[in-house]
Design an enzyme around this catalytic site. Structure first.
Site, PDB file in Angstrom:
ATOM      1  N   HIS B  29       0.611  -0.983  -0.209  1.00  0.00           N
ATOM      2  CA  HIS B  29       0.260  -0.069   0.174  1.00  0.00           C
ATOM      3  C   HIS B  29       0.767   0.850  -0.068  1.00  0.00           C
ATOM      4  O   HIS B  29       0.049   2.241  -0.791  1.00  0.00           O
ATOM      5  CB  HIS B  29      -0.827   0.191   0.946  1.00  0.00           C
ATOM      6  CG  HIS B  29      -2.209  -0.880   1.463  1.00  0.00           C
ATOM      7  ND1 HIS B  29      -3.269  -1.610   0.260  1.00  0.00           N
ATOM      8  CD2 HIS B  29      -1.621  -2.148   1.450  1.00  0.00           C
ATOM      9  CE1 HIS B  29      -3.645  -2.356   0.278  1.00  0.00           C
ATOM     10  NE2 HIS B  29      -3.066  -2.737   1.020  1.00  0.00           N
ATOM     11  N   ARG B  38       1.014   7.269 -10.975  1.00  0.00           N
ATOM     12  CA  ARG B  38      -0.597   6.431 -10.291  1.00  0.00           C
ATOM     13  C   ARG B  38      -1.434   7.304  -9.660  1.00  0.00           C
ATOM     14  O   ARG B  38      -2.862   7.553  -9.677  1.00  0.00           O
ATOM     15  CB  ARG B  38      -0.452   4.890  -9.880  1.00  0.00           C
ATOM     16  CG  ARG B  38      -1.661   4.049  -8.873  1.00  0.00           C
ATOM     17  CD  ARG B  38      -0.951   2.997  -7.714  1.00  0.00           C
ATOM     18  NE  ARG B  38      -2.122   2.369  -7.449  1.00  0.00           N
ATOM     19  CZ  ARG B  38      -2.450   2.827  -6.147  1.00  0.00           C
ATOM     20  NH1 ARG B  38      -2.636   3.945  -5.516  1.00  0.00           N
ATOM     21  NH2 ARG B  38      -4.060   2.034  -5.742  1.00  0.00           N
ATOM     22  N   GLY B  62     -12.330  -3.044  -4.709  1.00  0.00           N
ATOM     23  CA  GLY B  62     -10.760  -3.480  -4.550  1.00  0.00           C
ATOM     24  C   GLY B  62     -10.058  -1.799  -3.694  1.00  0.00           C
ATOM     25  O   GLY B  62      -9.060  -1.471  -3.906  1.00  0.00           O
ATOM     26  N   GLU B  84     -13.443  -3.639  -0.068  1.00  0.00           N
ATOM     27  CA  GLU B  84     -12.167  -3.934   0.364  1.00  0.00           C
ATOM     28  C   GLU B  84     -12.004  -5.830   1.284  1.00  0.00           C
ATOM     29  O   GLU B  84     -12.582  -5.876   1.573  1.00  0.00           O
ATOM     30  CB  GLU B  84     -11.381  -2.883   0.912  1.00  0.00           C
ATOM     31  CG  GLU B  84      -9.707  -3.782   0.608  1.00  0.00           C
ATOM     32  CD  GLU B  84      -9.293  -3.958  -0.216  1.00  0.00           C
ATOM     33  OE1 GLU B  84      -8.962  -3.409  -0.899  1.00  0.00           O
ATOM     34  OE2 GLU B  84      -8.453  -5.270   0.380  1.00  0.00           O
ATOM     35  N   GLU B 113     -17.819  -9.881  -5.925  1.00  0.00           N
ATOM     36  CA  GLU B 113     -19.032 -10.993  -5.866  1.00  0.00           C
ATOM     37  C   GLU B 113     -19.776 -11.469  -5.072  1.00  0.00           C
ATOM     38  O   GLU B 113     -20.789 -12.589  -5.446  1.00  0.00           O
ATOM     39  CB  GLU B 113     -17.662 -12.058  -6.708  1.00  0.00           C
ATOM     40  CG  GLU B 113     -17.037 -12.167  -7.612  1.00  0.00           C
ATOM     41  CD  GLU B 113     -15.724 -11.508  -7.382  1.00  0.00           C
ATOM     42  OE1 GLU B 113     -14.990 -10.988  -6.138  1.00  0.00           O
ATOM     43  OE2 GLU B 113     -14.794 -10.939  -7.780  1.00  0.00           O
ATOM     44  N   GLU B 127      -8.822   0.504  -9.245  1.00  0.00           N
ATOM     45  CA  GLU B 127      -6.989   0.508 -10.016  1.00  0.00           C
ATOM     46  C   GLU B 127      -6.802  -1.371  -8.974  1.00  0.00           C
ATOM     47  O   GLU B 127      -6.676  -0.997  -8.265  1.00  0.00           O
ATOM     48  CB  GLU B 127      -6.229   1.075  -8.594  1.00  0.00           C
ATOM     49  CG  GLU B 127      -4.851   1.706  -9.327  1.00  0.00           C
ATOM     50  CD  GLU B 127      -4.009   0.516  -8.832  1.00  0.00           C
ATOM     51  OE1 GLU B 127      -3.843  -0.604  -9.931  1.00  0.00           O
ATOM     52  OE2 GLU B 127      -3.239   0.523  -7.924  1.00  0.00           O
ATOM     53  N   GLU B 136      -2.626 -11.322 -11.417  1.00  0.00           N
ATOM     54  CA  GLU B 136      -3.964 -11.089 -10.017  1.00  0.00           C
ATOM     55  C   GLU B 136      -5.366 -10.550 -10.994  1.00  0.00           C
ATOM     56  O   GLU B 136      -6.194 -11.515 -10.331  1.00  0.00           O
ATOM     57  CB  GLU B 136      -3.906 -10.049  -9.339  1.00  0.00           C
ATOM     58  CG  GLU B 136      -2.542  -9.981  -8.921  1.00  0.00           C
ATOM     59  CD  GLU B 136      -1.774  -8.507  -7.988  1.00  0.00           C
ATOM     60  OE1 GLU B 136      -2.907  -7.431  -8.056  1.00  0.00           O
ATOM     61  OE2 GLU B 136      -0.808  -9.027  -6.756  1.00  0.00           O
TER      62      GLU B 136
END
Lengths: 352, 352
Positions: B29, B38, B62, B84, B113, B127, B136
């Site tokens: 992080h 970014r 996320g 998250e 999900e 992101e 990933e």
């Protein structure tokens, strides 16, 4: 991250496969050969001990690419058995042939615990040291070889290992933690409340392999253990411990301990100076760097603040090749603290 | 190395645990927030699209530390759902509170999900990009969120991703291989015969994440795939492919391909310039660096030598979160070659 994996006990055969696999790749061998301090000190030690080697039989435990075996042949060994468990042994065979030493060096693929040599040996040479000296437990194999194959009165190169500890400050960690206070200025989001969590993550109980700079060392080093390779037993390696006492050079925050080692080569005729391979942060860097053990939080010291305690090093229960370091310590008036450190599980995989 | 582990199929739940665990530590992080390209590009994109965001409902897929959710709240979002899956969600909750945005941002711990939102959303921000864009497989979660929660006509930030390939020379690898020729001068042992083995180890079939310098790029980049986030389907992500054709700038050896990506943010009123987050080796470095795919051996090219082929990216059979890249290519008159690359197994563990 492999916290899931870490908890699981690996059976021993599997541990050995992972361990030996990690040496099949070229990178670790390149790093070891390119480490001038390591390779040159061994070379000088072998050449200086040529009187013990000339015309004699040598066993190289964990020979890798065979470079130490070739040094021994160059020093006049009659025969060198280069024992290597992993597939790099095939490269060692090529290198021995390429240097026209097939008549004197026999590369044997296998573990030293299982190979059958045709004779006992006069000299054992081995570069067995891992991170924090004992990570990977390869010294056990050297002791096994000593007890099974070394003639009485034989020579072991190196013959002594010593472990040191010093308090230190890692300024990079403090900078990393300070980062969270700078996010607001950069992006308009106040993330300073991340600092506590970040400290828990960064100053965790992993043994961190890092280059410590001499200026970040906060006292003279304290030697807490010495291993005489002629007499130390595998049982003694199950718990290598000793007390230490340091006094702080001056005012600073202490946020870690630095653990490092030296190994010493025998001196023919005991003529000093003896040859020492040192991984001290105040000596030229080696590929072992230093083992850094972070405290949970920094502690302020002033000049002559006593920093005392005891270090115990022992193999991890989950994987006997992984080292744990337990430190009991007091800094100044602070009551005694304890912290147990271990090598993170991925390290042996990532290093190849 | 974990060749043993690599062969074993991880069941999906376990794969997810490993994947989400790797984001619990602070380091990743810190690296993402500290990546100015970014974080600033997202910030500018969100502020520039404030007309689409003001008074609207946003879903952050996320969310990590919640920084993009806070940017959206700053851009005037009425409500942001910050979803998250891993424990960093707890830090996101603290940060949201610390910035007095609990009324507008709801941090929800769970996978997109499985979470149940009280309403559909006007905007999705995420992101989601991994190494080589698709490592990933987080894009699948964004598409799931799009199909389940995004209102018709809703906005996705970013809205487009593009993949590029260029031939390159990695001089560090050539220096590393040359090292074995220098051992004789250093230590009197000829190790030049290690070079072939070293080349096999170093120029292997791993996707290597490395900083490529612009000077080592040997042609203009070729775009081989474009993903429109409004229309791409999860099925299409099972095989992202495209052809490429480059022409060499000049005489050099080619020893690798470099794969990188850009993502583009929607432009209100389609007023150029559109906002692009680029991970090109010729743009300021990001934490994604570039994906380097080594050939088995270098190939010489001259000016205008055509380098053509096809790239196919698909999820690994062993772990659907790991990307594989297959490249069919011809360099000049050389007949077509093929090589399949994958992310080494330890990468997701080591990166935390």
């Amino acid at each position: 991250m492999s916290r899931v994996v870490k908890k699981r006990k690996l059976d021993e055969i599997r541990q050995d496969r992972l361990y030996f696999d990690s040496y099949s790749d070229v990178t670790i061998h390149e790093e070891m050969i390119a480490d001038h301090v390591r390779t040159n000190t061994y070379r000088m030690a072998i050449l200086r001990n040529s009187e013990s080697i000339r015309g004699q039989v040598v066993l190289d435990v964990g020979a890798g690419t065979g470079v130490l075996s070739i040094f021994c042949a160059q020093a006049g060994a009659k025969k060198v058995y280069a024992v290597e468990a992993c597939s790099i042994a095939e490269q060692a065979m090529k290198i021995v042939k390429h240097n026209n030493m097939e008549d004197r060096i026999e590369v044997i693929r296998g573990t030293v615990e299982t190979v059958d040599l045709p004779e006992t040996v006069d000299v054992i040479v081995s570069e067995w040291m891992g991170y924090a000296l004992l990570h990977e437990s390869m010294l056990n194999s050297v002791l096994y070889a000593r007890d099974k194959w070394l003639k009485p009165g034989g020579v072991i190169l190196p013959s002594k290992a010593e472990l040191y500890i010093t308090p230190m400050i890692d300024p990079v960690v403090e900078d990393r933690l300070h980062f969270w206070y700078t996010v607001k200025d950069q992006y308009g989001v106040d993330m300073s409340c991340m600092c506590d969590f970040a400290r828990k993550c960064v100053m965790n109980s992993d043994i961190t392999v890092n280059s410590v700079t001499c200026e970040d060392v906060l006292s003279h080093p304290a030697r807490f253990a010495e291993l005489d390779l002629y007499s130390v037993t595998p049982e003694e390696l199950r718990s290598v411990k000793g007390q230490f006492r340091c006094e702080s050079f001056g005012s600073s925050a202490v946020n870690a301990f630095c653990v490092y080692f030296t190994v010493t080569f025998p001196c023919p005729d005991n003529t000093p100076p003896s040859l020492v391979l040192s991984t001290s942060p105040c000596k030229p860097e080696t590929h072992w760097k230093q083992a850094v053990l972070y405290l949970d939080a920094p502690v302020e010291v002033v000049q002559d603040t006593p920093i005392t305690g005891e270090v115990i090093m022992y193999p991890s229960e989950e994987n006997a090749r992984h080292i744990c370091i337990h430190v009991d310590y007091s800094i100044g008036e602070q009551k005694q603290q304890s912290k147990t450190f271990s090598i993170p599980d991925w390290s042996s995989e990532a290093q190849s």
